[in-house]
Design a protein around this motif. Structure first.
Motif, mmCIF file in Angstrom:
data_model
loop_
_atom_site.group_PDB
_atom_site.id
_atom_site.type_symbol
_atom_site.label_atom_id
_atom_site.label_comp_id
_atom_site.label_asym_id
_atom_site.label_seq_id
_atom_site.Cartn_x
_atom_site.Cartn_y
_atom_site.Cartn_z
ATOM 1 N N ASN A 331 -1.087 -2.933 -1.860
ATOM 2 C CA ASN A 331 -1.343 -2.045 -2.997
ATOM 3 C C ASN A 331 -0.107 -1.946 -3.888
ATOM 4 O O ASN A 331 -0.203 -2.021 -5.124
ATOM 5 C CB ASN A 331 -1.717 -0.645 -2.509
ATOM 6 N N GLU A 332 1.041 -1.761 -3.271
ATOM 7 C CA GLU A 332 2.267 -1.618 -4.043
ATOM 8 C C GLU A 332 2.662 -2.930 -4.719
ATOM 9 O O GLU A 332 3.241 -2.928 -5.806
ATOM 10 C CB GLU A 332 3.400 -1.106 -3.142
ATOM 11 N N THR A 333 2.310 -4.049 -4.107
ATOM 12 C CA THR A 333 2.535 -5.351 -4.748
ATOM 13 C C THR A 333 1.707 -5.464 -6.022
ATOM 14 O O THR A 333 2.214 -5.859 -7.078
ATOM 15 C CB THR A 333 2.167 -6.488 -3.782
ATOM 16 N N VAL A 334 0.422 -5.120 -5.929
ATOM 17 C CA VAL A 334 -0.448 -5.159 -7.110
ATOM 18 C C VAL A 334 0.100 -4.250 -8.203
ATOM 19 O O VAL A 334 0.132 -4.625 -9.380
ATOM 20 C CB VAL A 334 -1.882 -4.744 -6.720
ATOM 21 N N ARG A 335 0.548 -3.057 -7.816
ATOM 22 C CA ARG A 335 1.049 -2.089 -8.790
ATOM 23 C C ARG A 335 2.366 -2.553 -9.420
ATOM 24 O O ARG A 335 2.496 -2.584 -10.648
ATOM 25 C CB ARG A 335 1.260 -0.725 -8.123
#
Length: 462
Positions: A331-335
């Motif tokens: 999730n944090e990678t996508v963000r």
């Protein structure tokens, strides 16, 4: 990314000169603050080109005019929304079944459905998701084998050897997506190489050429694109013909062939999944491994979760939902990477955001790249911090934007599975290290991609 209506078809039509609306006498889009058109014919197109990408243009636009701002595509006013609060107001009453598939099919010139309305669209979406789930379930050992082969290659490198993430992980994505989607024909490296050549020709023009209008100005580029698309369609039609009626139902295309879709629809759905699946999967993996190389602490947390959940066993499809910290990292990678910075929909009925009226049939852009790094929503927005997703507010905002939950597109859910297998296999065996002095920048197109290959070094875990 991913649950939004037709942005691309309108954009492309405008760029090639078929303006849908007469140039209005008013210089404001329904009173919404924003830019006046700089050119009578092209609106603010040159401003977008000058900024380098639509995302960079939108970041500047919202910085100047706030979370609701307007500009012009050709003679058509456009409204852009650049914060979670404004997107929530717009999404809640306007949720439709249109998805990233609709946008990509529009760019390819395909039909987004069979004309059966909302019920037909829901049925198609369920079929598409079933095809993805089936191919992951039937082919998970193959996926694990492909990842282990790549990690074994990295393991054999000398400690200081630079490992090119883009080259290696795009190659992995191509092998995984083609074999899982289209069957054992693509165990042949020559078939994968041919697919990759056509894929790159098509995607480079979808991702850039259409969005800045440059492909229409070059007959050579346009001919190259059309030739690659025609060749890819021929291959996909051939795959569907070869697999029709066979007993083994293991590939994505097999599920489609068991439905009542026409041969053309099967080909189009296969095209969308393979095109988007390769790019989204590759870039999610590239960015995730890159960000891991910048944080030994995150690597160790992932390693500990593997020990707690899997012990000495390899990752399995049924265990992936238990790897919650892995989900936070992705999730944090996508963000942080702004994996898909732009989406949009047409305003079906007159709507309202804050005090602003949005007329029917207005093109509304979701400036996701702006929202994903909005300091009002995300503390320290430019820092890679998976722990932020322990907070319920962060998870809800992320889901609202279409990056998780039921609204996430099948290609992204597929990419999350592949990325989890990659990260779990890598972290169990290797430690990842940054290459000193390397500057990693993104190209903000349909999917955020590093401008140049991204390098890491690896060392064995003791």
């Amino acid at each position: 990314m991913l649950d939004f209506a037709i942005f691309a078809v309108t954009f492309v039509i405008i760029l090639v000169g078929a303006v849908l609306y007469l140039y209005p006498s008013s210089r404001s889009a329904s009173g919404i603050p924003g830019l006046n058109p700089t050119e009578e014919k092209d609106g603010n197109l040159q401003d977008i080109v000058n900024r380098g990408s639509l995302h960079e243009f939108l970041a500047s636009l919202h910085g100047q005019f706030g979370p609701v701002a307007s500009f012009w595509f050709g003679g058509r006013p456009v409204v852009s929304l650049g914060s979670v609060d404004q997107l929530r107001q717009h999404i809640n009453p306007n949720r439709t079944t249109d998805s990233f598939e609709t946008m990509l099919k529009s760019l390819l010139g395909y039909q987004s459905g069979t004309g059966g309305g909302a019920t037909e669209a829901v049925m198609r979406k369920k079929l598409y998701e079933s095809a993805v789930n089936n191919t992951l379930e039937k082919n998970f050992p193959m996926l694990l084998k492909l990842v282990e082969e790549l990690v074994g290659k990295w393991q054999s490198f000398p400690k200081d050897q630079h490992t090119p993430l883009c080259a290696h992980l795009l190659g992995l994505a191509m092998k995984a997506v083609t074999q899982l989607a289209l069957g054992d024909r693509f165990r042949n490296d020559a078939e994968v190489i041919g697919f990759r050549k056509n894929h790159e020709a098509i995607w480079s023009e979808i991702g850039k050429g259409y969005l800045d209008g440059s492909m229409e100005k070059s007959s050579i580029r346009k001919e190259h694109y059309e030739s690659a698309l025609a060749e890819m369609e021929t291959v996909l039609m051939s795959v569907a013909k070869d697999r029709k009626g066979q007993r083994s139902q293991t590939a994505f295309v097999d599920t489609l062939l068991q439905s009542n879709l026409t041969e053309r629809q099967v080909m189009e759905d296969s095209m969308v999944f393979t095109l988007a699946g390769c790019v989204i999967t590759a870039n999610l993996c590239i960015w995730a491994v890159h960000f891991l190389s910048t944080s030994e602490e995150v690597q160790e947390k992932l390693h500990q979760e593997l020990e707690d959940v899997l012990g000495s066993e390899p990752v399995s499809l049924d265990k992936i939902p238990q790897l919650r910290y892995f989900q936070q990292v992705l999730n944090e990678t996508v963000r942080t990477a702004k994996l898909t910075p732009i989406a949009a929909r047409l305003q079906e009925n007159e709507g309202k955001v804050d005090q602003h009226i949005i007329p029917k049939e207005t093109l509304v852009i979701y400036a996701l790249g702006v929202v994903l790094q909005d300091a009002d929503t995300w503390s320290r927005p430019y820092k890679f911090d998976p722990d932020r997703f322990t907070e319920d507010s962060a998870r809800k905002s992320f889901s609202l934007l279409g990056f998780s939950g039921n609204q996430a597109c099948p290609e992204l859910r597929f990419a999350y599975t592949v990325a989890t297998v990659v990260l779990s296999t890598v972290v169990r065996q290797l430690k990842l290290h940054q290459v000193k002095g390397q500057v990693v920048e993104a190209r903000s197109e349909l999917v955020s991609t590093p401008k140049d290959d991204t390098w890491i070094t690896v060392s064995r875990r003791s």
